[in-house]
Design an enzyme around this catalytic site. Sequence first.
Site, short mmCIF file in Angstrom:
data_model
loop_
_atom_site.label_atom_id
_atom_site.label_comp_id
_atom_site.label_asym_id
_atom_site.label_seq_id
_atom_site.Cartn_x
_atom_site.Cartn_y
_atom_site.Cartn_z
N ASN A 68 0.87 -1.18 0.00
CA ASN A 68 0.00 0.00 0.00
C ASN A 68 0.90 1.23 0.00
O ASN A 68 1.45 1.60 1.04
CB ASN A 68 -0.90 -0.01 1.25
CG ASN A 68 -1.72 1.27 1.36
OD1 ASN A 68 -1.83 2.03 0.42
ND2 ASN A 68 -2.28 1.50 2.54
N TRP A 69 1.04 1.84 -1.18
CA TRP A 69 1.97 2.97 -1.29
C TRP A 69 1.41 4.26 -0.70
O TRP A 69 2.13 5.25 -0.61
CB TRP A 69 2.33 3.20 -2.76
CG TRP A 69 3.29 2.20 -3.32
CD1 TRP A 69 3.94 1.20 -2.64
CD2 TRP A 69 3.72 2.11 -4.68
NE1 TRP A 69 4.75 0.50 -3.50
CE2 TRP A 69 4.63 1.04 -4.76
CE3 TRP A 69 3.44 2.82 -5.84
CZ2 TRP A 69 5.25 0.67 -5.94
CZ3 TRP A 69 4.05 2.46 -7.04
CH2 TRP A 69 4.95 1.39 -7.08
N LYS A 70 0.13 4.26 -0.37
CA LYS A 70 -0.52 5.49 0.11
C LYS A 70 -0.21 6.63 -0.87
O LYS A 70 -0.23 6.40 -2.07
CB LYS A 70 -0.05 5.81 1.54
CG LYS A 70 -0.18 4.60 2.46
CD LYS A 70 -0.04 4.94 3.90
CE LYS A 70 0.00 3.65 4.71
NZ LYS A 70 -0.15 3.88 6.14
N HIS B 200 -9.69 1.14 4.62
CA HIS B 200 -8.43 1.37 5.34
C HIS B 200 -8.70 2.34 6.49
O HIS B 200 -9.52 3.24 6.37
CB HIS B 200 -7.38 1.94 4.39
CG HIS B 200 -6.01 1.97 4.99
ND1 HIS B 200 -5.60 2.95 5.86
CD2 HIS B 200 -4.96 1.11 4.87
CE1 HIS B 200 -4.36 2.70 6.24
NE2 HIS B 200 -3.95 1.60 5.65
N GLU C 268 -7.15 4.79 7.55
CA GLU C 268 -6.97 6.21 7.21
C GLU C 268 -8.21 6.75 6.50
O GLU C 268 -8.59 7.91 6.67
CB GLU C 268 -5.69 6.39 6.37
CG GLU C 268 -4.45 6.21 7.24
CD GLU C 268 -3.21 5.73 6.52
OE1 GLU C 268 -3.16 5.78 5.27
OE2 GLU C 268 -2.28 5.26 7.22
N GLU D 289 -5.62 -4.67 10.74
CA GLU D 289 -4.62 -3.62 10.92
C GLU D 289 -4.93 -2.83 12.19
O GLU D 289 -5.73 -1.89 12.16
CB GLU D 289 -4.66 -2.67 9.71
CG GLU D 289 -4.30 -3.34 8.41
CD GLU D 289 -3.69 -2.35 7.44
OE1 GLU D 289 -2.57 -2.62 7.00
OE2 GLU D 289 -4.31 -1.32 7.14
N GLY E 101 2.18 2.58 10.69
CA GLY E 101 3.11 3.69 10.50
C GLY E 101 3.80 4.15 11.78
O GLY E 101 4.43 5.21 11.81
N SER F 76 3.22 -1.83 10.51
CA SER F 76 4.67 -1.81 10.72
C SER F 76 5.32 -3.17 10.45
O SER F 76 6.24 -3.59 11.16
CB SER F 76 5.01 -1.32 12.13
OG SER F 76 4.55 0.01 12.31
N GLY G 8 2.69 -0.97 4.41
CA GLY G 8 2.76 0.43 4.03
C GLY G 8 4.19 0.87 3.83
O GLY G 8 4.78 0.66 2.77
N GLY G 9 4.79 1.46 4.86
CA GLY G 9 6.13 2.05 4.75
C GLY G 9 7.18 1.15 4.10
O GLY G 9 7.91 1.59 3.21
C1 PEP Z 1 -0.95 0.34 6.06
O1 PEP Z 1 -1.10 1.52 5.90
O2 PEP Z 1 -1.78 -0.45 5.58
C2 PEP Z 1 0.19 -0.11 6.84
C3 PEP Z 1 0.17 -1.31 7.36
O3 PEP Z 1 1.23 0.79 7.01
P1 PEP Z 1 2.66 0.50 7.72
O4 PEP Z 1 3.18 -0.79 7.17
O5 PEP Z 1 3.51 1.67 7.33
O6 PEP Z 1 2.40 0.42 9.18
#
Ligand code: PEP
Length: 251
Positions: free
Chosen positions: A9-11, A96, A98, A168, A174, A213, A234-235
């Site tokens: 997930n590149w956001k 998600h 967010e 999640e 994040g 994370s 994500g990251g």
């Molecule tokens: C996400 O946004 O779906 C996510 C899991 O982010 P991160 O891996 O950065 O915590």
Amino acid sequence: MRRPIVAANWKMHKTQDEASRFVRELLPRVGAEVAADVVIAPPFPLLPAVARALADAPHVSLAAQNVHSEASGAFTGEVSCAMLADAGCRYVIVGHSERRALFGESDAFVARKVAAVQRAGMRPILCVGETLEQREAGQTEAVLTTQLAGSLADLDEARAAELVIAYEPVWAIGTGRTATSELAQTAHALLRAQLRARLGAVAEAIRLQYGGSVRPENAKTLLGEPDIDGALVGGASLDPESFAAIVHAAA
Ligand code: PEP
């Protein structure tokens, strides 16, 4: 057995050039024989660039990060399922945290999106998860139960096996604060029990991803749990080397 699924997930990150370079660098690291489904969810404007870069890599799927539930109409700034399918998407992330927290998406709206994605022949990656306040108040089970039931209220049960559900915990996204594998497994087992109660045996086929994370260093332990079938990243998905390492931990 459930085939592992790892999604990036590149956001709101990367340009077209950066996206194309990522795919060029990822593909040699994740060969066609990889024993996991690999998914990339770039921002909407980058879908064509990533689709082009993946033209000779049918083992890597394109996804969108969001969609509107309606087929067309006066919804400025939104995109429809038909547009995403036309762009080559096979998966769509819906609900998600967010989207829920920053854009006020309700379970009912998420449920309509899940159904629309299914109608368009794509697969939803439905996200659920509790906040830190909810966990500390002992509400995790109630929150997950409500979110799951509410977000699947309009589910086409005939296609339930194609669902992917991402657990999640909001406090882990994040933040660098990953859930322990025991805590994640407990939540996944709860989600699978809820799915079993509603859908019966098909619940054993539904893939449950952990997100929050995930890094190359912790992926193997998390993915070793019996009800953790993959990761939503994500990251660590912004870098081809670390994303490929997570894919290999899952495969
Ligand atoms: C996400 O946004 O779906 C996510 C899991 O982010 P991160 O891996 O950065 O915590």
